[in-house]
Design a protein around this motif. Structure first.
Motif, PDB file in Angstrom:
ATOM      1  N   SER A   1       0.824  -1.211   0.000  1.00  0.00           N
ATOM      2  CA  SER A   1       0.000   0.000   0.000  1.00  0.00           C
ATOM      3  C   SER A   1       0.863   1.268   0.000  1.00  0.00           C
TER       4      SER A   1
ATOM      5  N   ILE B   1       0.412   4.288  -2.689  1.00  0.00           N
ATOM      6  CA  ILE B   1       0.214   5.690  -2.292  1.00  0.00           C
ATOM      7  C   ILE B   1       1.231   6.579  -2.994  1.00  0.00           C
TER       8      ILE B   1
ATOM      9  N   THR C   1      -8.435   0.742  -0.510  1.00  0.00           N
ATOM     10  CA  THR C   1      -9.279  -0.327   0.031  1.00  0.00           C
ATOM     11  C   THR C   1      -9.588  -1.357  -1.042  1.00  0.00           C
TER      12      THR C   1
ATOM     13  N   GLU D   1      -8.372   6.806  -0.627  1.00  0.00           N
ATOM     14  CA  GLU D   1      -8.648   5.813   0.409  1.00  0.00           C
ATOM     15  C   GLU D   1      -9.513   4.683  -0.143  1.00  0.00           C
ATOM     16  N   LYS D   2     -10.516   5.025  -0.947  1.00  0.00           N
ATOM     17  CA  LYS D   2     -11.373   4.001  -1.553  1.00  0.00           C
ATOM     18  C   LYS D   2     -10.564   3.115  -2.499  1.00  0.00           C
TER      19      LYS D   2
ATOM     20  N   GLU E   1     -10.431  11.085  -0.188  1.00  0.00           N
ATOM     21  CA  GLU E   1     -11.462  10.065  -0.041  1.00  0.00           C
ATOM     22  C   GLU E   1     -11.387   9.061  -1.188  1.00  0.00           C
TER      23      GLU E   1
END
Length: 110
Positions: free
Chosen positions: A44, A48, A96, A92-93, A89
């Motif tokens: 992750s 990012i 996930t 982050e989605k 947001e």
């Protein structure tokens, strides 16, 4: 086509070498090679960094099981006005979804 091949294609369409990608992503050339050849899976933190360094990358196209349409623009989200909160947001989605995808793929390989 698997994710590492799609990522390599994305970098190629941007004219970015493996070495340059490693520098931009603060990753060694040998680690970039391992990612791009599929010898290592990305984590992750790398994803990012990928989003920060290449904000136009469409991770759904990179990590989906769908065969890509090999046009250059298939790996890009269209430019748009940036709303920082909204972008966080979305990131982050995406993270996930990627974690779920990698967990499912790992589960299926067992």
């Amino acid at each position: 086509m698997v994710w590492n091949e799609k990522l390599a294609m994305y970098l190629k369409t941007k004219g970015i070498s493996q070495k340059e990608a490693g520098k931009r992503l603060d990753t060694s050339t040998s680690m970039m090679s391992r990612y791009l050849t599929g010898k290592d899976k990305v984590n992750s933190d790398f994803i990012i960094k990928l989003l920060k360094v290449f904000p136009d990358i469409d991770l759904r196209s990179i990590f989906s099981d769908e065969p890509p349409n090999l046009k250059e623009n298939d790996f890009y989200d269209p430019p748009r006005e940036i709303n920082v909160i909204n972008e966080l947001e979305i990131i982050e989605k995406k993270i996930t979804l990627i974690k779920e995808y990698l967990a499912q793929k790992s589960h299926n390989e067992k």
